[in-house]
Write an enzyme that holds these catalytic residues in place. Structure first.
Site: not given
Ligand code: DHB
Length: 393
Positions: A74, A203, A295, A299, A387
């Site tokens: 990505h 997001y 999450p 990270k 990121y």
């Molecule tokens: C996923 C989990 C995340 O916390 C995130 O920011 C992006 C993707 C995932 O599980 O695909």
């Protein structure tokens, strides 16, 4: 009989398994003790985003073959708010860095297969109940395996045993300082048998709360919804989940969220946590045993990988030169990166979620921040660099 190894690794999640692999490649012997059974470790659903630096290391240690075949590269993410969207382009803003969608469970399966094929001993169902002698030359791990009490003495013990692990308690209480924040919301995460409705992750900030569209493969979608703490997944029918996701991702234009059968539903708590230092004597912590991030921004796994990369380098340096200089710097080296990731994860979480207690003023600040990212390549680059992942050093 008491056994001895150079490095005793407690925990066979991604941190412990990657460390074992890196040490094996440096000719340093170790033993991995994992309390769960193999099936459990290989099935648990966790994060899915690997940073460039994590992928580079998995490849160089021989665990990149399936990742290169099945992982999805990505080059950006999409942010949504106020019915509009903005793409953040990672390679353009970071000098070529990108991320991979490849689930943590798959990384774990690949590392277990390598370990069992030609690695050091990896014991499942090994319940560690004490780590003793952190400030002696020979720390000792006490564990129960196949109904018997066992002892493993080590040159170094590494706690990769997660937030609830026992290794942290080998540090004297007065030597530890902890920092913590618990958030007033959780995530409901689902897996669905439907092609993702997007090519890159979305997001979304919305007055109804945060939503995230991720994926596992061209046929499987992974989605998350902000929900109140204490939510029971059973209260969320498939239809209610899809309706809520659709409302939160709403955007001007002709985008459509495809629906499909939900195959898994679980609620995840959100927490920030750091314990300092990450080393006491001959006991060192790595990954979730030392720090937790919420999450948002993915990270956690990458931070765990960075810890063990630094640690493997330090132990290899000790073996080759007899110098403990890198090992002595381990805690400070890791904590610099840990706090950067703590800040970024907190920033992503608080910018994108709706705190049930927040005021209209707070919401305006969030919108202003998102507008700024859309308007300024500098603001977008700050997000992209964090990121896609900073250099490991
Ligand atoms: C996923 C989990 C995340 O916390 C995130 O920011 C992006 C993707 C995932 O599980 O695909």
């Amino acid at each position: 009989m008491q056994h001895h190894t150079t490095v005793g690794i407690i925990g066979g999640g991604p941190a412990g398994l990657l460390l074992a692999r890196l040490l094996h490649n440096h000719g340093i012997d170790c033993v991995v003790l994992e309390s769960r059974e193999r099936d459990y470790v290989e099935q648990r659903q966790r994060a899915g985003i690997l940073e460039q630096g994590t992928v580079d290391v998995l490849r160089s240690c021989g665990a990149g073959e399936r990742l290169d075949r099945e992982g999805l590269v990505h080059d950006g993410i999409e942010l949504r708010w106020n019915r509009r969207s903005h793409r953040v382009d990672f390679p353009a803003l970071t000098g070529g860095r990108r991320v991979w969608v490849y689930a943590q469970t798959e990384v774990v399966k690949d590392l277990i297969a390598l370990q069992l094929a030609d690695g050091a001993p990896l014991l499942f169902g090994a319940h560690v109940h004490a780590v003793e002698g952190a400030d002696t030359d020979r720390p000792v791990v006490r564990y129960r395996h196949e109904g018997r009490e066992k002892t493993l003495s080590c040159d170094y013990v590494i706690g990769c045993d997660g937030f609830h692990g026992v290794t942290r308690s080998a540090f004297p209480e007065q030597a530890r300082r902890t920092y913590e924040r618990v958030y007033p919301f959780s995530w409901l995460g689902i897996l669905a048998d439907v092609a993702p409705s997007c090519e890159e992750l979305i997001y979304a900030h919305s007055p109804r709360g945060f939503a995230l569209h991720s994926m596992r493969s061209p046929e499987v979608s992974r989605l998350y919804l902000q929900v109140p703490n204490g939510t029971d997944p059973a209260d969320w029918s498939d239809e209610r989940i899809w309706d809520e996701l659709e409302a939160r991702f709403a955007v001007d234009g002709d985008w459509k969220l495809e629906r499909g059968p939900v195959t898994s539903k679980a609620v995840l708590p959100m927490r920030s946590f750091v314990t300092e230092p990450m080393r006491w004597g001959r006991v060192l912590l790595a990954g979730d045993a030392a720090h937790i991030v919420p999450p948002t921004g993915a990270k956690g796994l990458n931070l765990a990988a960075a810890d063990v990369i630094v640690l493997a380098r330090a132990l290899a340096h000790l073996k080759e030169t007899g110098s403990t200089a890198l090992l002595d710097a381990y805690s400070d080296t890791c904590l610099r990166r840990v706090w950067r990731a703590e800040h970024f994860s907190w920033f992503m979480t608080t910018t994108l979620h709706t705190d049930p207690a927040q005021s209209d003023f707070d919401t305006r600040l969030q919108i202003s921040q998102l507008d700024r990212i859309a308007a300024s390549p500098h603001a977008a680059a700050e997000l992209a660099e964090n990121y896609a992942g900073l250099e490991i050093g």
